[in-house]
Design a protein around this motif. Structure first.
Motif, PDB file in Angstrom:
ATOM      1  N   SER A   1       0.734  -1.204  -0.080  1.00  0.00           N
ATOM      2  CA  SER A   1      -0.003   0.184   0.038  1.00  0.00           C
ATOM      3  C   SER A   1       0.882   1.292  -0.018  1.00  0.00           C
ATOM      4  CB  SER A   1      -0.911   0.025   1.222  1.00  0.00           C
ATOM      5  OG  SER A   1      -1.745  -1.184   1.192  1.00  0.00           O
ATOM      6  N   GLN A   2       0.422   2.371  -0.318  1.00  0.00           N
ATOM      7  CA  GLN A   2       0.760   3.689  -0.353  1.00  0.00           C
ATOM      8  C   GLN A   2       0.208   4.324   0.954  1.00  0.00           C
ATOM      9  OE1 GLN A   2       1.251   6.206  -3.683  1.00  0.00           O
ATOM     10  NE2 GLN A   2       0.931   7.828  -2.381  1.00  0.00           N
ATOM     11  N   LEU A   3       1.017   4.858   1.844  1.00  0.00           N
ATOM     12  CA  LEU A   3       0.575   5.201   3.368  1.00  0.00           C
ATOM     13  C   LEU A   3       0.848   6.752   3.122  1.00  0.00           C
ATOM     14  CD1 LEU A   3       2.372   2.683   5.462  1.00  0.00           C
ATOM     15  CD2 LEU A   3      -0.100   2.405   4.898  1.00  0.00           C
ATOM     16  N   VAL A   4      -0.315   7.377   3.446  1.00  0.00           N
ATOM     17  CA  VAL A   4      -0.179   8.960   3.019  1.00  0.00           C
ATOM     18  C   VAL A   4      -0.388   9.317   4.550  1.00  0.00           C
ATOM     19  CG1 VAL A   4      -1.113  11.038   1.903  1.00  0.00           C
ATOM     20  CG2 VAL A   4      -1.347   8.717   0.734  1.00  0.00           C
ATOM     21  N   GLU A   5       0.501  10.212   5.107  1.00  0.00           N
ATOM     22  CA  GLU A   5       0.471  10.794   6.321  1.00  0.00           C
ATOM     23  C   GLU A   5       0.176  12.337   6.146  1.00  0.00           C
ATOM     24  OE1 GLU A   5       3.180  11.684  10.399  1.00  0.00           O
ATOM     25  OE2 GLU A   5       3.930  10.448   8.810  1.00  0.00           O
ATOM     26  N   ILE A   6      -0.912  12.527   6.698  1.00  0.00           N
ATOM     27  CA  ILE A   6      -1.621  14.012   6.676  1.00  0.00           C
ATOM     28  C   ILE A   6      -0.874  14.914   7.590  1.00  0.00           C
ATOM     29  CG2 ILE A   6      -3.546  15.372   6.893  1.00  0.00           C
ATOM     30  CD1 ILE A   6      -3.801  13.325   4.405  1.00  0.00           C
ATOM     31  N   VAL A   7      -0.419  16.079   7.126  1.00  0.00           N
ATOM     32  CA  VAL A   7       0.241  17.085   7.782  1.00  0.00           C
ATOM     33  C   VAL A   7      -0.605  18.374   7.601  1.00  0.00           C
ATOM     34  CG1 VAL A   7       2.066  18.610   7.961  1.00  0.00           C
ATOM     35  CG2 VAL A   7       2.534  16.115   7.478  1.00  0.00           C
ATOM     36  N   VAL A   8      -1.533  18.831   8.553  1.00  0.00           N
ATOM     37  CA  VAL A   8      -2.230  19.914   8.503  1.00  0.00           C
ATOM     38  C   VAL A   8      -1.255  21.174   8.709  1.00  0.00           C
ATOM     39  CG1 VAL A   8      -3.983  21.042   9.558  1.00  0.00           C
ATOM     40  CG2 VAL A   8      -4.231  18.720   9.525  1.00  0.00           C
ATOM     41  N   GLU A   9      -1.240  22.060   7.823  1.00  0.00           N
ATOM     42  CA  GLU A   9      -0.354  23.196   7.727  1.00  0.00           C
ATOM     43  C   GLU A   9      -1.196  24.449   8.348  1.00  0.00           C
ATOM     44  OE1 GLU A   9       3.332  24.651   5.144  1.00  0.00           O
ATOM     45  OE2 GLU A   9       1.274  25.204   4.291  1.00  0.00           O
ATOM     46  N   VAL A  10      -0.790  24.968   9.475  1.00  0.00           N
ATOM     47  CA  VAL A  10      -1.118  26.280  10.215  1.00  0.00           C
ATOM     48  C   VAL A  10      -0.640  27.275   9.606  1.00  0.00           C
ATOM     49  CG1 VAL A  10      -1.721  27.630  12.450  1.00  0.00           C
ATOM     50  CG2 VAL A  10      -1.620  24.895  12.131  1.00  0.00           C
ATOM     51  N   PRO A  11      -1.569  28.432   9.019  1.00  0.00           N
ATOM     52  CA  PRO A  11      -0.686  29.697   8.429  1.00  0.00           C
ATOM     53  C   PRO A  11      -0.046  30.598   9.426  1.00  0.00           C
ATOM     54  CG  PRO A  11      -3.200  29.479   8.014  1.00  0.00           C
ATOM     55  CD  PRO A  11      -2.823  28.430   9.131  1.00  0.00           C
ATOM     56  N   ARG A  12       1.386  30.812   8.912  1.00  0.00           N
ATOM     57  CA  ARG A  12       2.230  31.374   9.998  1.00  0.00           C
ATOM     58  C   ARG A  12       1.822  32.884   9.949  1.00  0.00           C
ATOM     59  NH1 ARG A  12       6.808  28.484  11.035  1.00  0.00           N
ATOM     60  NH2 ARG A  12       6.843  26.556   9.800  1.00  0.00           N
ATOM     61  N   ALA A  13       1.394  33.491   8.885  1.00  0.00           N
ATOM     62  CA  ALA A  13       1.000  34.781   8.914  1.00  0.00           C
ATOM     63  C   ALA A  13      -0.703  34.916   8.402  1.00  0.00           C
ATOM     64  CB  ALA A  13       1.878  35.739   7.958  1.00  0.00           C
ATOM     65  N   LEU A  14      -1.499  35.906   8.932  1.00  0.00           N
ATOM     66  CA  LEU A  14      -2.662  36.170   8.475  1.00  0.00           C
ATOM     67  C   LEU A  14      -2.952  37.780   8.231  1.00  0.00           C
ATOM     68  CD1 LEU A  14      -4.716  34.038  11.466  1.00  0.00           C
ATOM     69  CD2 LEU A  14      -4.264  33.333   9.080  1.00  0.00           C
ATOM     70  N   SER A  15      -3.836  37.863   7.205  1.00  0.00           N
ATOM     71  CA  SER A  15      -4.175  39.024   6.834  1.00  0.00           C
ATOM     72  C   SER A  15      -5.139  39.532   7.899  1.00  0.00           C
ATOM     73  CB  SER A  15      -5.054  39.334   5.593  1.00  0.00           C
ATOM     74  OG  SER A  15      -6.024  38.478   5.588  1.00  0.00           O
ATOM     75  N   LYS A  16      -5.646  41.008   7.812  1.00  0.00           N
ATOM     76  CA  LYS A  16      -6.460  41.370   8.770  1.00  0.00           C
ATOM     77  C   LYS A  16      -7.814  40.745   8.799  1.00  0.00           C
ATOM     78  CE  LYS A  16      -8.549  45.773  10.283  1.00  0.00           C
ATOM     79  NZ  LYS A  16      -8.743  47.230  10.429  1.00  0.00           N
ATOM     80  N   LYS A  17      -8.384  40.498   7.607  1.00  0.00           N
ATOM     81  CA  LYS A  17      -9.595  40.071   6.968  1.00  0.00           C
ATOM     82  C   LYS A  17      -9.493  38.397   7.752  1.00  0.00           C
ATOM     83  CE  LYS A  17     -12.940  39.133   3.667  1.00  0.00           C
ATOM     84  NZ  LYS A  17     -13.254  39.302   2.076  1.00  0.00           N
TER      85      LYS A  17
END
Length: 372
Positions: A326-342
């Motif tokens: 099988s192909q094992l796909v490990e999920i990595v949830v990326e949190v934004p490092r910088a956010l706009s005001k909106k």
């Protein structure tokens, strides 16, 4: 009246847990002491028979197992069969030759020997493991002379039987030592143990029977092979010096690392980065596989570190190439490092609709306490 046989371990003076080497050493010591050619005591002959019988059983793993389980009765049909009625002992030198390594060279000239084996390596791409590949390898090896076909003689001439050993390839040498006559069977110097002499050497190979050649071999590397595995190519090694079959070639296979995948047996693993929206709402993303791109369903609420399995997208099994891991796909949830005001306002608004972490933790504790 039948004399009761002594315990074989007692005869050789070794414990029941003795190793094969311990048994061999004990036999050597006692054989030297009680052989009738050296020991003239009346009891030496019977003692030597007893020692030989014990050694015959305890040096054979199968007989020893039977003896350990059933005693003398378990080996009564075999033990001592080679010594019953052994009234005329062989010379001490012959016994020494048989049991103490003096028979080196005894088989000289009696059979053709196999050529030497060779070893080399080849490096393939990670992707080649999926479908297998044919590679060409360069090799320098000894081969039978193309002129004399390995006979060592010029065409039209023949080998001559060695007069020193009468074509036997071995001779007996006797010498007198402190334990009596010592006899050795060694390879004949006149013919180097081959029994025949080259009188008219082949000019191309100078009487060696072989010559060095450069070869390019096509080798099929099977799908599913692992890094460091060896392939055995029978008969692709060095030519035999005396007409035997060629040696074998052992090919070590090295596999390059893949920039994306890590192999785990027949599975392959890699990371897939998604954003917090995809993780929260679920989505479909394209992932790279060993067979090209494929669509992957991301379930809503997936957490970073979770693994999604894509069956039959891994490495083929070496013994069953139609079956794949099988192909094992490990999920990595990326949190934004910088956010706009909106974006910040949207997230703050969203956050106000969620239970606080403290509230969720307190609820979890209460559930555990209540046995939920």
């Amino acid at each position: 009246m039948t004399t009761k046989k002594r315990d074989y371990y007692e005869v050789l003076g070794v414990p029941r847990a003795a190793s094969e080497e311990d048994i061999k050493k004990a036999f050597r010591k006692l054989a030297l002491k009680y052989h009738p050619d050296r020991n003239k005591a009346e009891s030496a002959e019977s003692k030597f028979k007893e020692i030989n019988e014990a050694h015959q059983v305890l040096s054979d793993s199968s007989l020893r197992a039977k003896y350990d389980q059933f005693g003398h009765q378990g080996v009564s049909d075999q033990a001592g069969s080679g010594f019953e009625g052994f009234d005329n002992f062989a010379g001490f030198g012959d016994i020494f030759e048989t049991f103490f390594g003096g028979n080196a060279g005894h088989q000289a000239g009696s059979r053709n020997t196999q050529g030497a084996s060779l070893q080399t390596s080849v490096t393939i791409e990670f992707q080649d493991v999926v479908n297998g590949i044919e590679r060409k390898i360069d090799l320098i090896r000894s081969e039978s002379c193309s002129k004399c076909r390995g006979s060592k003689c010029e065409p039209g001439s023949e080998l001559k039987s060695c007069s020193s050993c009468n074509g036997q390839g071995r001779v007996r040498r006797a010498s007198q030592g402190m334990f009596g006559q010592f006899v050795q069977v060694v390879a004949c110097n006149g013919c180097s143990g081959e029994g025949q002499i080259v009188t008219n050497p082949c000019k191309q190979c100078k009487g060696r029977g072989f010559e060095r050649q450069k070869r390019k071999l096509a080798v099929t590397i099977p799908a599913g092979i692992e890094d460091g595995n060896q392939l055995k190519l029978t008969g692709e090694g060095e030519a035999s010096a005396n007409g035997g079959r060629p040696g074998d070639l052992f090919l070590s296979v090295n596999i390059k690392n893949h920039p994306l995948f890590i192999r785990q047996g027949n599975d392959v693993k890699h990371e897939q980065i998604i954003d917090i929206v995809q993780a929260s709402l679920g989505s479909k993303v394209l992932v790279t596989t060993l067979d090209g791109e494929a669509e992957l369903d991301i379930p809503a609420g997936i957490q970073s570190g979770q693994v999604i399995r894509l069956r039959n997208k891994g490495i083929p099994y070496l013994r069953n190439p139609k079956k794949r891991g099988s192909q094992l796909v490990e999920i990595v949830v990326e949190v934004p490092r910088a956010l706009s005001k909106k974006q910040r306002e949207i997230l703050q608004s969203f956050g106000s609709t969620l239970d606080s972490m403290d509230d969720r933790w307190s609820k979890k504790i209460k559930d555990v306490t209540k046995g939920k």
